[in-house]
Design a protein around this motif. Structure first.
Motif, mmCIF file in Angstrom:
data_model
loop_
_atom_site.group_PDB
_atom_site.id
_atom_site.type_symbol
_atom_site.label_atom_id
_atom_site.label_comp_id
_atom_site.label_asym_id
_atom_site.label_seq_id
_atom_site.Cartn_x
_atom_site.Cartn_y
_atom_site.Cartn_z
ATOM 1 N N ASP A 208 0.830 -1.209 0.000
ATOM 2 C CA ASP A 208 0.000 0.000 0.000
ATOM 3 C C ASP A 208 0.863 1.257 0.000
ATOM 4 O OD1 ASP A 208 -2.314 -1.492 -0.007
ATOM 5 O OD2 ASP A 208 -2.524 -1.468 2.181
ATOM 6 N N ARG A 211 2.165 2.254 -3.317
ATOM 7 C CA ARG A 211 1.165 2.913 -4.164
ATOM 8 C C ARG A 211 1.343 4.429 -4.155
ATOM 9 N NH1 ARG A 211 -1.539 -0.155 -7.925
ATOM 10 N NH2 ARG A 211 -2.350 -2.077 -7.008
ATOM 11 N N SER A 212 1.836 4.951 -3.046
ATOM 12 C CA SER A 212 2.005 6.403 -2.925
ATOM 13 C C SER A 212 3.152 6.929 -3.774
ATOM 14 C CB SER A 212 2.238 6.779 -1.457
ATOM 15 O OG SER A 212 3.471 6.256 -0.986
ATOM 16 N N ASP A 214 3.354 6.771 -6.889
ATOM 17 C CA ASP A 214 2.788 7.269 -8.148
ATOM 18 C C ASP A 214 3.534 6.699 -9.355
ATOM 19 O OD1 ASP A 214 0.996 8.694 -9.695
ATOM 20 O OD2 ASP A 214 2.287 10.462 -9.809
ATOM 21 N N GLY A 434 9.584 8.979 2.555
ATOM 22 C CA GLY A 434 8.145 8.761 2.447
ATOM 23 C C GLY A 434 7.501 8.605 3.817
#
Length: 654
Positions: A208, A211-212, A214, A434
């Protein structure tokens, strides 16, 4: 061989382990001898301690023979227990059962695949295909569910070119699979917490988090496979591109990835120093962190092998000894097979160990051919030598399992392997920044954006190289599958001829030429005894598939509905229209084979008014209820029937 056995104690322990696993696979009923064999081995080991000192050297073989017998029986018992645990018993069907979700559910086009371990007394690993609902999508590793068991054993389709899917899943420890409608299962609200479950939950959160970043779909799938060993999102086209370019090993976590991770971990703990107690603490922290990573990414055979060898390397650092030897490789194989004997038949296990053995054997010899003048040339030369060495050991296995071989692997790997290292290194600051974005500091946002841009472009560059390599003419040799005997002969030739080139002794040359001669004999024999082309009605669920099968390939020709199929000796008619029975005739038309397709409303008595077939073939496009009914009617009337869904493909020689 004698030198190899003498210098590698673990190799001597590995041999009886392998023989026991093979015996268990070939002779299912041999399990009854495991206990007597184990007792005999223990007795010999015990007896060796009571031999007089003067006779100990003469009877030194007693202890070794006892160990071999004990390990043989242990691996035999372990393997048979593993196989039996993957077999369903009749009570497992049609009753409610409890199960625990083992890993991350996988979204399929029409269902959600969930790996589940059922509760006692029949603890089995099964795959449940749940109807797509929000509740099914929300399942997490460790969730307990209750379901109405509709699980059946895995079955092959019975086609002549089939992959042994049932055997593959049994080796993986799965007993069966089944589709479960939404009304036949629900969560109990309880959760199971264990180290494997917790690592799978961490893995899900990492997916998950990725996914950030991009990334495009292929780039996202690639970084998931590269760093987490999660290959579900890889498209078929992307996987085929990596296979054709000779870089498929990049997608499977192996020694390359673990080595890079090991280097990063070692660097992180470098402040402990290079000597004294700080160095000891550093090595133990590296080992613990490395194995934590291994648990998270799924503990495949190749990554466990690499982790064991790196653990031995770290221990070797403590005692100033080398950890990368044939003995450490044999130790890794021994430790894996003693706990997971079925891994011996895993393609990843075989290729991983074959590649490392080849590197240990060929790399020192290749490095002797050239002395690079500077560090840049030395790095390129070392990379070329390692890649070539690994491919020399692996390509016979690739031919045996897949029948393909990438021709431009050495060029592609020279570009891809360094990029893989850079991508993994660049992923660490991207992950760190992140995680720190929640602080909302401008400098962290800038650094995160920069490393995101770097990672995205590096992955796109790598994928572009792979796709270009795949498109080069003659990028892949295909349809060259070899037999097990040819595999052994080819390996014997490669290793013996290489030893001759660097030793100039006559024995390895004679061995290699003899192996080559026998290999050519097997090729000639295969060509002379090649099976005749066959008209085959394939078992392809839900559709009618009839083709000429020759040279292990399907050759399709257009066959109109309700038409004769050309054959030099047999009269074959394909019938796919139930309205055909509205025709009338005074005399039955004789047929050797009548193939029924598509329609569920065929009436055998009406068909027999028109045709007099010797055999009726029911293809897989018929609905199951109709095929069962027609087969029963045929047996009642004494007509031979072949249902391809039940019996596998129907074939007839030309």
């Amino acid at each position: 061989m004698n030198a190899l056995i003498g210098k590698t104690p673990f190799f001597r322990l590995l041999l009886p382990l392998i023989f026991g696993i093979i015996a268990g696979a070939i002779f299912p009923g041999i399990l009854s001898v495991s206990l007597p064999t184990a007792l005999a081995g223990l007795s010999l080991m015990l007896l060796s301690f009571f031999i007089r000192p003067d006779d100990q050297f003469r009877f030194r073989w007693l202890f070794g023979a006892g160990v071999c017998l004990f390990l043989f029986s242990l691996s035999l018992y372990q393997f048979r227990q593993h196989i039996e645990s993957a077999e369903l018993s009749p009570p497992d069907y049609g009753q409610y059962n409890l199960g625990v979700v083992l890993d991350i559910p996988e979204v399929k086009p029409r269902s959600i695949a969930v790996n589940v371990k059922t509760a006692s007394p029949g603890k089995k690993k099964v795959i449940l295909y749940l109807e797509q609902t929000d509740e099914a999508r929300g399942l997490n590793p460790g969730d307990e569910i209750v379901f109405l068991s509709k699980v059946e054993p895995f079955r092959n389709f019975g086609n002549p070119d089939d992959f042994d899917y049932a055997g593959y899943m049994k080796n993986k420890g799965f007993a069966g699979s089944g589709y479960i409608p939404a009304v036949d299962w629900q969560k109990t609200g309880r959760e199971t917490k264990s180290i494997p479950i917790m690592t799978q939950r961490f893995r899900a959160k990492a997916l998950d988090f990725y996914r950030s970043f991009d990334l495009e779909n292929d780039a996202y799938a690639f970084i998931c496979a590269l760093t987490l060993g999660y290959k579900v999102h890889l498209s078929n086209d992307l996987q085929e591109a990596f296979r054709a370019s000779g870089t498929a090993h990049v997608l499977a976590l192996s020694g390359l990835h673990v080595g890079i991770i090991y280097a990063v971990i070692s660097l992180l703990f470098s402040f402990f120093g290079k000597s004294g107690y700080g160095f000891i603490i550093r090595q133990w922290l590296v080992i613990l962190t490395l194995w934590a990573f291994v648990f998270i990414v799924g503990m495949s055979a190749s990554i466990v092998r690499a982790a064991i060898m790196l653990t031995l390397f770290s221990w070797g650092n403590l005692y100033h000894r080398s950890g990368f030897t044939y003995n450490s490789l044999a130790a890794a194989a021994f430790l894996i097979l003693i706990f997971q004997p079925s891994y011996l038949f895993d393609v990843g296990f075989q290729m991983s160990f074959a590649a490392v053995f080849a590197i240990l054997f060929f790399n020192p010899l290749l490095n002797r051919l050239y002395r690079p003048p500077n560090k840049v040339v030395k790095y390129i030369w070392n990379l070329f030598c390692i890649t070539t060495a690994a491919q020399l050991g692996v390509f016979p296995l690739v031919l045996y399992h897949f029948g393909t071989f990438p021709t431009w692997f050495f060029i592609t790997n020279m570009l891809v392997v360094p990029l893989v290292g850079i991508i993994i290194y660049a992923a660490f600051p991207l992950i760190i920044f992140g995680l720190l974005r929640s602080l909302q500091w401008d400098i962290i946002t800038v650094l995160y954006t920069f490393f995101q841009w770097v990672e995205k472009n590096l992955i796109e560059l790598l994928l572009r190289i792979v796709y270009i390599s795949e498109s080069i003419p003659f990028a892949q040799i295909s349809d060259k599958k070899i037999s097990f005997l040819q595999l052994i002969l080819l390996l014997l030739f490669i290793y013996s001829f290489t030893r001759f080139l660097f030793s100039r002794h006559a024995r390895p040359l004679i061995t290699s030429l003899a192996a080559l001669l026998l290999f050519q004999f097997t090729v000639t024999h295969k060509n002379l005894t090649r099976p005749a082309p066959q008209l085959t009605v394939f078992n392809s669920p839900g559709q009618s598939e009839i083709a000429i099968f020759h040279n292990n390939k399907r050759h399709f020709t257009e066959i109109p509905e309700n038409s004769f199929i050309s054959h030099p000796e047999k009269r074959i008619f394909l019938l796919s229209d139930a309205d055909f029975t509205t025709y009338h005739t005074d005399k039955q038309f004789p047929l050797d084979i009548l193939i029924l397709s598509q329609q569920a409303s065929f009436d055998i008595e009406q068909l027999l008014a028109l045709f007099r077939p010797s055999k009726i073939v029911l293809d897989s496009s018929l609905p199951r209820y109709a095929a069962v009914r027609i087969a029963q009617e045929c047996r009642t009337l004494g007509i031979e029937v072949h249902d391809v869904t039940e019996k596998g493909a129907f074939s007839l020689n030309f």
